[in-house]
Write a protein that holds these residues in place. Structure first.
Motif, PDB file in Angstrom:
ATOM      1  N   LEU A  38      59.349 118.378 -45.887  1.00  0.00           N
ATOM      2  CA  LEU A  38      59.414 119.812 -45.601  1.00  0.00           C
ATOM      3  C   LEU A  38      58.214 120.540 -46.195  1.00  0.00           C
ATOM      4  O   LEU A  38      57.614 121.398 -45.542  1.00  0.00           O
ATOM      5  CB  LEU A  38      60.720 120.413 -46.124  1.00  0.00           C
ATOM      6  CG  LEU A  38      60.896 121.915 -45.894  1.00  0.00           C
ATOM      7  CD1 LEU A  38      60.811 122.249 -44.404  1.00  0.00           C
ATOM      8  CD2 LEU A  38      62.216 122.380 -46.479  1.00  0.00           C
ATOM      9  N   GLN A  39      57.856 120.193 -47.423  1.00  0.00           N
ATOM     10  CA  GLN A  39      56.707 120.842 -48.056  1.00  0.00           C
ATOM     11  C   GLN A  39      55.432 120.608 -47.246  1.00  0.00           C
ATOM     12  O   GLN A  39      54.641 121.527 -47.035  1.00  0.00           O
ATOM     13  CB  GLN A  39      56.537 120.326 -49.477  1.00  0.00           C
ATOM     14  CG  GLN A  39      55.385 120.977 -50.211  1.00  0.00           C
ATOM     15  CD  GLN A  39      55.251 120.477 -51.642  1.00  0.00           C
ATOM     16  OE1 GLN A  39      56.004 119.625 -52.090  1.00  0.00           O
ATOM     17  NE2 GLN A  39      54.298 121.016 -52.352  1.00  0.00           N
ATOM     18  N   ASP A  40      55.240 119.386 -46.783  1.00  0.00           N
ATOM     19  CA  ASP A  40      54.071 119.066 -45.975  1.00  0.00           C
ATOM     20  C   ASP A  40      54.069 119.875 -44.671  1.00  0.00           C
ATOM     21  O   ASP A  40      53.043 120.438 -44.277  1.00  0.00           O
ATOM     22  CB  ASP A  40      54.033 117.571 -45.671  1.00  0.00           C
ATOM     23  CG  ASP A  40      52.833 117.188 -44.844  1.00  0.00           C
ATOM     24  OD1 ASP A  40      51.691 117.436 -45.294  1.00  0.00           O
ATOM     25  OD2 ASP A  40      53.033 116.635 -43.742  1.00  0.00           O
ATOM     26  N   ALA A  41      55.223 119.937 -44.008  1.00  0.00           N
ATOM     27  CA  ALA A  41      55.317 120.683 -42.745  1.00  0.00           C
ATOM     28  C   ALA A  41      55.072 122.173 -42.976  1.00  0.00           C
ATOM     29  O   ALA A  41      54.391 122.833 -42.175  1.00  0.00           O
ATOM     30  CB  ALA A  41      56.679 120.459 -42.096  1.00  0.00           C
ATOM     31  N   ARG A  61      59.714 122.334 -37.300  1.00  0.00           N
ATOM     32  CA  ARG A  61      60.564 121.210 -36.907  1.00  0.00           C
ATOM     33  C   ARG A  61      59.725 120.119 -36.240  1.00  0.00           C
ATOM     34  O   ARG A  61      59.846 118.944 -36.554  1.00  0.00           O
ATOM     35  CB  ARG A  61      61.659 121.691 -35.962  1.00  0.00           C
ATOM     36  CG  ARG A  61      62.634 120.617 -35.559  1.00  0.00           C
ATOM     37  CD  ARG A  61      63.695 121.128 -34.606  1.00  0.00           C
ATOM     38  NE  ARG A  61      64.528 122.127 -35.222  1.00  0.00           N
ATOM     39  CZ  ARG A  61      64.628 123.394 -34.799  1.00  0.00           C
ATOM     40  NH1 ARG A  61      63.944 123.810 -33.750  1.00  0.00           N
ATOM     41  NH2 ARG A  61      65.418 124.231 -35.399  1.00  0.00           N
ATOM     42  N   ARG A  62      58.862 120.522 -35.331  1.00  0.00           N
ATOM     43  CA  ARG A  62      58.021 119.550 -34.628  1.00  0.00           C
ATOM     44  C   ARG A  62      57.080 118.845 -35.604  1.00  0.00           C
ATOM     45  O   ARG A  62      56.882 117.633 -35.528  1.00  0.00           O
ATOM     46  CB  ARG A  62      57.237 120.247 -33.525  1.00  0.00           C
ATOM     47  CG  ARG A  62      56.488 119.282 -32.659  1.00  0.00           C
ATOM     48  CD  ARG A  62      55.813 119.973 -31.492  1.00  0.00           C
ATOM     49  NE  ARG A  62      55.417 118.963 -30.540  1.00  0.00           N
ATOM     50  CZ  ARG A  62      55.477 119.088 -29.259  1.00  0.00           C
ATOM     51  NH1 ARG A  62      55.939 120.190 -28.733  1.00  0.00           N
ATOM     52  NH2 ARG A  62      55.078 118.129 -28.470  1.00  0.00           N
ATOM     53  N   ALA A  63      56.526 119.601 -36.551  1.00  0.00           N
ATOM     54  CA  ALA A  63      55.649 118.996 -37.560  1.00  0.00           C
ATOM     55  C   ALA A  63      56.414 117.972 -38.390  1.00  0.00           C
ATOM     56  O   ALA A  63      55.887 116.894 -38.697  1.00  0.00           O
ATOM     57  CB  ALA A  63      55.062 120.086 -38.464  1.00  0.00           C
ATOM     58  N   MET A  64      57.666 118.276 -38.736  1.00  0.00           N
ATOM     59  CA  MET A  64      58.467 117.321 -39.516  1.00  0.00           C
ATOM     60  C   MET A  64      58.754 116.063 -38.707  1.00  0.00           C
ATOM     61  O   MET A  64      58.629 114.948 -39.227  1.00  0.00           O
ATOM     62  CB  MET A  64      59.788 117.959 -39.971  1.00  0.00           C
ATOM     63  CG  MET A  64      59.619 118.926 -41.111  1.00  0.00           C
ATOM     64  SD  MET A  64      61.170 119.405 -41.913  1.00  0.00           S
ATOM     65  CE  MET A  64      62.170 119.992 -40.573  1.00  0.00           C
ATOM     66  N   HIS A  66      57.102 114.776 -36.165  1.00  0.00           N
ATOM     67  CA  HIS A  66      55.889 113.992 -35.954  1.00  0.00           C
ATOM     68  C   HIS A  66      55.441 113.304 -37.239  1.00  0.00           C
ATOM     69  O   HIS A  66      55.059 112.131 -37.211  1.00  0.00           O
ATOM     70  CB  HIS A  66      54.776 114.859 -35.374  1.00  0.00           C
ATOM     71  CG  HIS A  66      54.983 115.171 -33.927  1.00  0.00           C
ATOM     72  ND1 HIS A  66      54.308 114.536 -32.931  1.00  0.00           N
ATOM     73  CD2 HIS A  66      55.832 116.034 -33.316  1.00  0.00           C
ATOM     74  CE1 HIS A  66      54.721 114.997 -31.753  1.00  0.00           C
ATOM     75  NE2 HIS A  66      55.649 115.906 -31.971  1.00  0.00           N
ATOM     76  N   SER A  67      55.510 114.001 -38.362  1.00  0.00           N
ATOM     77  CA  SER A  67      55.142 113.390 -39.643  1.00  0.00           C
ATOM     78  C   SER A  67      56.064 112.232 -39.975  1.00  0.00           C
ATOM     79  O   SER A  67      55.607 111.173 -40.427  1.00  0.00           O
ATOM     80  CB  SER A  67      55.206 114.420 -40.770  1.00  0.00           C
ATOM     81  OG  SER A  67      54.211 115.382 -40.621  1.00  0.00           O
ATOM     82  N   GLN A  68      57.356 112.417 -39.763  1.00  0.00           N
ATOM     83  CA  GLN A  68      58.306 111.377 -40.126  1.00  0.00           C
ATOM     84  C   GLN A  68      58.187 110.158 -39.207  1.00  0.00           C
ATOM     85  O   GLN A  68      58.289 109.033 -39.670  1.00  0.00           O
ATOM     86  CB  GLN A  68      59.743 111.904 -40.126  1.00  0.00           C
ATOM     87  CG  GLN A  68      60.735 110.955 -40.732  1.00  0.00           C
ATOM     88  CD  GLN A  68      60.428 110.588 -42.184  1.00  0.00           C
ATOM     89  OE1 GLN A  68      59.792 111.333 -42.913  1.00  0.00           O
ATOM     90  NE2 GLN A  68      60.873 109.431 -42.599  1.00  0.00           N
ATOM     91  N   LEU A 112      67.515 101.896 -36.992  1.00  0.00           N
ATOM     92  CA  LEU A 112      67.042 102.258 -35.653  1.00  0.00           C
ATOM     93  C   LEU A 112      65.535 102.446 -35.674  1.00  0.00           C
ATOM     94  O   LEU A 112      64.942 102.695 -36.723  1.00  0.00           O
ATOM     95  CB  LEU A 112      67.696 103.567 -35.191  1.00  0.00           C
ATOM     96  CG  LEU A 112      69.199 103.541 -34.949  1.00  0.00           C
ATOM     97  CD1 LEU A 112      69.678 104.939 -34.569  1.00  0.00           C
ATOM     98  CD2 LEU A 112      69.576 102.546 -33.878  1.00  0.00           C
ATOM     99  N   GLY A 113      64.947 102.400 -34.497  1.00  0.00           N
ATOM    100  CA  GLY A 113      63.522 102.681 -34.371  1.00  0.00           C
ATOM    101  C   GLY A 113      63.255 104.162 -34.607  1.00  0.00           C
ATOM    102  O   GLY A 113      64.159 104.988 -34.534  1.00  0.00           O
ATOM    103  N   PRO A 114      62.009 104.528 -34.873  1.00  0.00           N
ATOM    104  CA  PRO A 114      61.682 105.917 -35.199  1.00  0.00           C
ATOM    105  C   PRO A 114      62.040 106.917 -34.106  1.00  0.00           C
ATOM    106  O   PRO A 114      62.578 107.983 -34.388  1.00  0.00           O
ATOM    107  CB  PRO A 114      60.176 105.897 -35.446  1.00  0.00           C
ATOM    108  CG  PRO A 114      59.690 104.559 -35.077  1.00  0.00           C
ATOM    109  CD  PRO A 114      60.850 103.659 -34.918  1.00  0.00           C
ATOM    110  N   ARG A 115      61.767 106.596 -32.860  1.00  0.00           N
ATOM    111  CA  ARG A 115      62.070 107.539 -31.777  1.00  0.00           C
ATOM    112  C   ARG A 115      63.572 107.700 -31.605  1.00  0.00           C
ATOM    113  O   ARG A 115      64.066 108.805 -31.408  1.00  0.00           O
ATOM    114  CB  ARG A 115      61.443 107.071 -30.459  1.00  0.00           C
ATOM    115  CG  ARG A 115      59.941 107.075 -30.453  1.00  0.00           C
ATOM    116  CD  ARG A 115      59.358 108.432 -30.416  1.00  0.00           C
ATOM    117  NE  ARG A 115      59.404 109.000 -29.073  1.00  0.00           N
ATOM    118  CZ  ARG A 115      58.839 110.133 -28.757  1.00  0.00           C
ATOM    119  NH1 ARG A 115      58.162 110.803 -29.656  1.00  0.00           N
ATOM    120  NH2 ARG A 115      58.926 110.598 -27.550  1.00  0.00           N
TER     121      ARG A 115
END
Length: 173
Positions: A38-41, A61-64, A66-68, A112-115
């Motif tokens: 969250l801090q990074d996003a 939300r999108r930044a989180m 994509h980062s994750q 599970l996979g990331p997506r």
């Protein structure tokens, strides 16, 4: 950045910080990792605050997500999990069953996979529609539906003990 823009950003964070932290926690599975995500996003959002149009919460939300997803792709199978603070005495309420269910679900989600994990968090934890999830993840709504179907089938396969769980949101949060 001007003082008024900084003030707007601070007001934005105060209004949605808790909600965004819960999303980060569902994505990462750990308190410290969620704080970092969250801090990074939020730092990325602050740097681009002048250019953020529409819904800034969707931007974070999108930044989180994509980062994750990037973290998941880079991470090896072995990972470190920091231990939380251990209470001096037990809580008088017995929530063992609920805690066990949450832990089982989090462990299953980590397999599970990331997506697929991102799709399930967006659809069932955040209660986003197919279209909203597609916008966050940068894919089509049909991809969201197929990934959701595959992810739920995989969860049923790897964690059949979760079949009686009431809702994803109650179990993760």
């Amino acid at each position: 950045m001007s003082d008024s823009e900084t003030e707007q950003f601070q007001h934005f964070v105060a209004g949605c910080g808790d909600r965004m932290f819960r999303v980060a926690l569902a994505l990462t599975g750990g308190h410290h990792a969620a704080e970092d995500l969250l801090q990074d996003a939020l730092a990325r959002t602050y740097a681009r605050w002048r250019h953020v149009r529409g819904d800034p919460e969707a931007y974070v939300r999108r930044a989180m997500y994509h980062s994750q997803v990037t973290v998941w792709r880079r991470r090896s199978r072995l990972r470190e999990v920091p231990a939380g603070n251990v209470p001096d005495r037990a809580d008088p309420r017995d929530e063992t069953a609920a805690t066990d269910s949450r832990l089982q679900l989090r462990q299953a989600l980590m397999r599970l996979g990331p997506r697929q994990r991102a799709v399930l968090v967006a659809r069932y934890f955040e209660d986003l529609s197919d279209v909203e999830t597609a916008n966050v993840l940068g894919c089509s709504a049909s991809t969201v539906r197929s990934q959701t179907h595959r992810a739920l089938a995989r969860l049923r396969e790897i964690a059949p003990e979760l079949a009686g769980l009431h809702t994803f949101r109650e179990s993760v949060g």
